[in-house]
Design an enzyme around this catalytic site. Structure first.
Site, PDB file in Angstrom:
ATOM      1  N   LYS A   1      15.812  -2.602  -2.344  1.00 39.04           N
ATOM      2  CA  LYS A   1      14.699  -1.644  -2.367  1.00 39.04           C
ATOM      3  C   LYS A   1      15.196  -0.332  -1.780  1.00 39.04           C
ATOM      4  O   LYS A   1      16.054  -0.325  -0.892  1.00 39.04           O
ATOM      5  CB  LYS A   1      13.548  -2.181  -1.494  1.00 39.04           C
ATOM      6  CG  LYS A   1      12.200  -1.603  -1.817  1.00 39.04           C
ATOM      7  CD  LYS A   1      11.485  -2.359  -2.911  1.00 39.04           C
ATOM      8  CE  LYS A   1      10.187  -1.675  -3.268  1.00 39.04           C
ATOM      9  NZ  LYS A   1       9.447  -2.402  -4.318  1.00 39.04           N
TER      10      LYS A   1
ATOM     11  N   GLY B   1     -10.402  -5.560  -7.778  1.00 39.06           N
ATOM     12  CA  GLY B   1      -9.546  -4.474  -8.249  1.00 39.06           C
ATOM     13  C   GLY B   1      -9.337  -4.515  -9.750  1.00 39.06           C
ATOM     14  O   GLY B   1      -8.757  -5.454 -10.281  1.00 39.06           O
TER      15      GLY B   1
ATOM     16  N   GLY C   1      -7.639  -2.261 -11.752  1.00 44.27           N
ATOM     17  CA  GLY C   1      -6.682  -1.215 -12.107  1.00 44.27           C
ATOM     18  C   GLY C   1      -5.861  -1.631 -13.314  1.00 44.27           C
ATOM     19  O   GLY C   1      -6.346  -2.345 -14.195  1.00 44.27           O
TER      20      GLY C   1
ATOM     21  N   VAL D   1      -3.475  -3.807 -13.686  1.00 37.95           N
ATOM     22  CA  VAL D   1      -3.355  -5.247 -13.898  1.00 37.95           C
ATOM     23  C   VAL D   1      -4.734  -5.897 -14.002  1.00 37.95           C
ATOM     24  O   VAL D   1      -5.003  -6.675 -14.917  1.00 37.95           O
ATOM     25  CB  VAL D   1      -2.557  -5.906 -12.744  1.00 37.95           C
ATOM     26  CG1 VAL D   1      -2.448  -7.405 -12.973  1.00 37.95           C
ATOM     27  CG2 VAL D   1      -1.176  -5.288 -12.621  1.00 37.95           C
TER      28      VAL D   1
HETATM   29  P1  NAD Z   1      -3.762   0.038  -9.605  1.00 37.77           P
HETATM   30  O1  NAD Z   1      -3.609   1.071  -8.557  1.00 37.77           O
HETATM   31  O2  NAD Z   1      -3.709   0.414 -11.038  1.00 37.77           O
HETATM   32  O3  NAD Z   1      -5.146  -0.749  -9.387  1.00 37.77           O
HETATM   33  C1  NAD Z   1      -5.673  -1.086  -8.148  1.00 37.77           C
HETATM   34  C2  NAD Z   1      -7.187  -1.109  -8.306  1.00 37.77           C
HETATM   35  O4  NAD Z   1      -7.765  -1.610  -7.103  1.00 37.77           O
HETATM   36  C3  NAD Z   1      -7.807   0.261  -8.558  1.00 37.77           C
HETATM   37  O5  NAD Z   1      -8.740   0.175  -9.616  1.00 37.77           O
HETATM   38  C4  NAD Z   1      -8.483   0.593  -7.229  1.00 37.77           C
HETATM   39  O6  NAD Z   1      -9.635   1.422  -7.395  1.00 37.77           O
HETATM   40  C5  NAD Z   1      -8.862  -0.795  -6.756  1.00 37.77           C
HETATM   41  N1  NAD Z   1      -9.103  -0.930  -5.323  1.00 37.77           N
HETATM   42  C6  NAD Z   1      -8.482  -0.295  -4.297  1.00 37.77           C
HETATM   43  N2  NAD Z   1      -8.991  -0.698  -3.122  1.00 37.77           N
HETATM   44  C7  NAD Z   1      -9.931  -1.620  -3.410  1.00 37.77           C
HETATM   45  C8  NAD Z   1     -10.809  -2.412  -2.620  1.00 37.77           C
HETATM   46  N3  NAD Z   1     -10.841  -2.324  -1.290  1.00 37.77           N
HETATM   47  N4  NAD Z   1     -11.635  -3.280  -3.245  1.00 37.77           N
HETATM   48  C9  NAD Z   1     -11.648  -3.368  -4.593  1.00 37.77           C
HETATM   49  N5  NAD Z   1     -10.852  -2.627  -5.397  1.00 37.77           N
HETATM   50  C10 NAD Z   1     -10.005  -1.764  -4.804  1.00 37.77           C
HETATM   51  O7  NAD Z   1      -2.660  -1.072  -9.261  1.00 37.77           O
HETATM   52  P2  NAD Z   1      -2.081  -2.192 -10.243  1.00 37.77           P
HETATM   53  O8  NAD Z   1      -0.839  -1.685 -10.873  1.00 37.77           O
HETATM   54  O9  NAD Z   1      -3.176  -2.736 -11.068  1.00 37.77           O
HETATM   55  O10 NAD Z   1      -1.616  -3.286  -9.181  1.00 37.77           O
HETATM   56  C11 NAD Z   1      -2.569  -4.082  -8.490  1.00 37.77           C
HETATM   57  C12 NAD Z   1      -1.862  -4.932  -7.430  1.00 37.77           C
HETATM   58  O11 NAD Z   1      -0.881  -5.758  -8.062  1.00 37.77           O
HETATM   59  C13 NAD Z   1      -1.096  -4.106  -6.385  1.00 37.77           C
HETATM   60  O12 NAD Z   1      -1.140  -4.811  -5.159  1.00 37.77           O
HETATM   61  C14 NAD Z   1       0.328  -4.104  -6.914  1.00 37.77           C
HETATM   62  O13 NAD Z   1       1.274  -3.947  -5.876  1.00 37.77           O
HETATM   63  C15 NAD Z   1       0.412  -5.500  -7.504  1.00 37.77           C
HETATM   64  N6  NAD Z   1       1.414  -5.624  -8.572  1.00 37.77           N
HETATM   65  C16 NAD Z   1       1.338  -4.856  -9.681  1.00 37.77           C
HETATM   66  C17 NAD Z   1       2.283  -4.994 -10.692  1.00 37.77           C
HETATM   67  C18 NAD Z   1       2.214  -4.164 -11.953  1.00 37.77           C
HETATM   68  O14 NAD Z   1       2.895  -4.508 -12.932  1.00 37.77           O
HETATM   69  N7  NAD Z   1       1.408  -3.118 -11.995  1.00 37.77           N
HETATM   70  C19 NAD Z   1       3.328  -5.938 -10.561  1.00 37.77           C
HETATM   71  C20 NAD Z   1       3.375  -6.739  -9.409  1.00 37.77           C
HETATM   72  C21 NAD Z   1       2.406  -6.561  -8.410  1.00 37.77           C
END
Ligand code: NAD
Length: 342
Positions: free
Chosen positions: A79, A178, A180, A182
């Site tokens: 990292k 959440g 977002g 994913v």
């Molecule tokens: P993102 O930022 O697109 O989505 C996160 C969502 O969570 C947003 O809609 C945000 O408004 C919401 N949120 C934030 N705080 C909140 C709360 N207190 N209660 C409810 N909702 C809340 O992120 P993402 O890319 O969808 O990733 C989501 C999680 O998965 C993260 O922890 C990320 O590290 C992990 N992750 C993502 C990937 C990937 O491919 N994107 C891969 C591995 C792990």
């Protein structure tokens, strides 16, 4: 001191980078390269000081070794962290200087985007090194989130099969925290599989969209952990399973995409004692790194799906090992990962 930080002595190499012209201050942590070059994203964050930054780099690079090994990828764990505010201090020169430092490692570390960095930043890294994944505009390069969501969906299938003895999601209720990149795609897939959804997000437009598109019930942000559902899927924040949330859980399975879901390792054991099956986060959310790794090595796009679907089998093995040895699924996953890289 830095040498006494947790996990420092388990790392193969830790590099401190400083570039006066661009103002870059970064740390590259290479945890393990036994399976192949260390791959892990580059995070940019306004760390209070270099010790805090190094602590984060060490923790995250170690986590990448475990994740990559469990996904069966031919890469190790590493990292990079840049000390700085991604909203105010980003420049192409900063990332080019990081690229130069990465290049000097001769391929032992391959970077990619992460929190605070973007494909455009990776393009600047690429000016000085080829050891970078997730570049803009190349065929097959794209958002890893749908692959992550697919892995989480099949991971939920493995978990309910193990915990409830059911082999379909039809009629089950999943609470998603959440919506977002994913979480929303996961909601779509679960809806298509016939599951009922309860959703929460700090952005009300996202929950509204899920209500309209998938008939999801909307929960408050506070109450989603206590939703009456077979499955709780954390897809927002880390440390969502903590001493105050654990007694509120009413689910039988915790399985979601968020990184570092357990505030402390011992909570894995506490979940087990509470009769709740936990799908270890770094196993179930590996779909994205599987896609990024395949793209970096120019493997055919159609090879990705099969590997992501294999997360289901890997989780089934984690659950069976935990049962057999009478240990938490977190510990079972760690031991399986360690056997794959050490
Ligand atoms: P993102 O930022 O697109 O989505 C996160 C969502 O969570 C947003 O809609 C945000 O408004 C919401 N949120 C934030 N705080 C909140 C709360 N207190 N209660 C409810 N909702 C809340 O992120 P993402 O890319 O969808 O990733 C989501 C999680 O998965 C993260 O922890 C990320 O590290 C992990 N992750 C993502 C990937 C990937 O491919 N994107 C891969 C591995 C792990």
């Amino acid at each position: 001191s830095l040498f006494e930080l947790p996990d420092f002595d388990q790392h193969e190499q830790v590099v401190f980078v400083s570039d006066r012209d661009s103002g870059l201050r970064a740390i590259i942590a290479i945890h393990h390269t036994g399976r192949g070059p260390a791959m892990g994203g580059c995070r940019m964050w306004p760390y209070a000081d270099s010790v805090t930054a190094a602590t984060d780099a060490l923790r995250l690079s170690r986590g990448m070794t475990y994740k990559n090994a469990m996904a069966g990828l031919p890469i190790g764990g590493g990292k990079a962290v840049i000390i700085g505010d991604s909203k105010t201090t980003k420049t192409p020169a900063l990332f080019a200087a990081l690229g130069k430092a990465i290049d000097q490692l001769g391929g032992r570390y391959i970077t990619a985007e992460d929190v605070g960095t973007s494909p455009a930043d990776m393009q600047s890294v690429h000016q000085r090194t080829r050891f970078v994944a997730g570049l803009e505009g190349e065929p097959g390069r794209g958002d890893p989130s749908p692959a992550t969501a697919l892995g989480v969906r099949v991971g939920i299938e493995a978990a309910v099969q193990h915990q409830l003895g059911v082999d379909r999601l039809q009629g089950l209720t999943v609470a998603i925290q959440g919506l977002g990149h994913v979480g929303f795609d996961l909601a779509r897939q679960l809806h298509e599989a016939g599951a009922r959804l309860i959703v929460a997000d700090i952005d009300p437009s996202r929950t509204q969209r899920a209500a309209e598109a998938f008939g999801a019930r909307i929960s408050s942000v506070d109450d989603i952990v206590a939703a009456e559902a077979e499955v709780f899927a954390p897809c927002a924040l880390g440390a969502v399973i903590n001493p105050s949330s654990l007694p509120r859980l009413r689910c039988q399975v915790v399985a979601g995409a968020a990184n570092n879901q357990l505030a402390t390792d011992d909570l894995g054991e506490q979940l087990r004692e509470a009769g709740i099956l936990y799908a270890p986060d770094y196993v179930i959310n590996a779909g994205g790194i599987i896609k990024v790794c395949a793209e970096y090595y120019r493997e055919p796009a159609d090879s990705v799906e099969g590997r992501v679907l294999a997360i289901k089998q890997t989780l089934a093995e984690v659950f069976a090992t935990a049962d057999r040895e009478g240990i938490s699924t977190r510990l079972a996953a760690d031991r399986m990962a360690e056997a794959r890289f050490s």
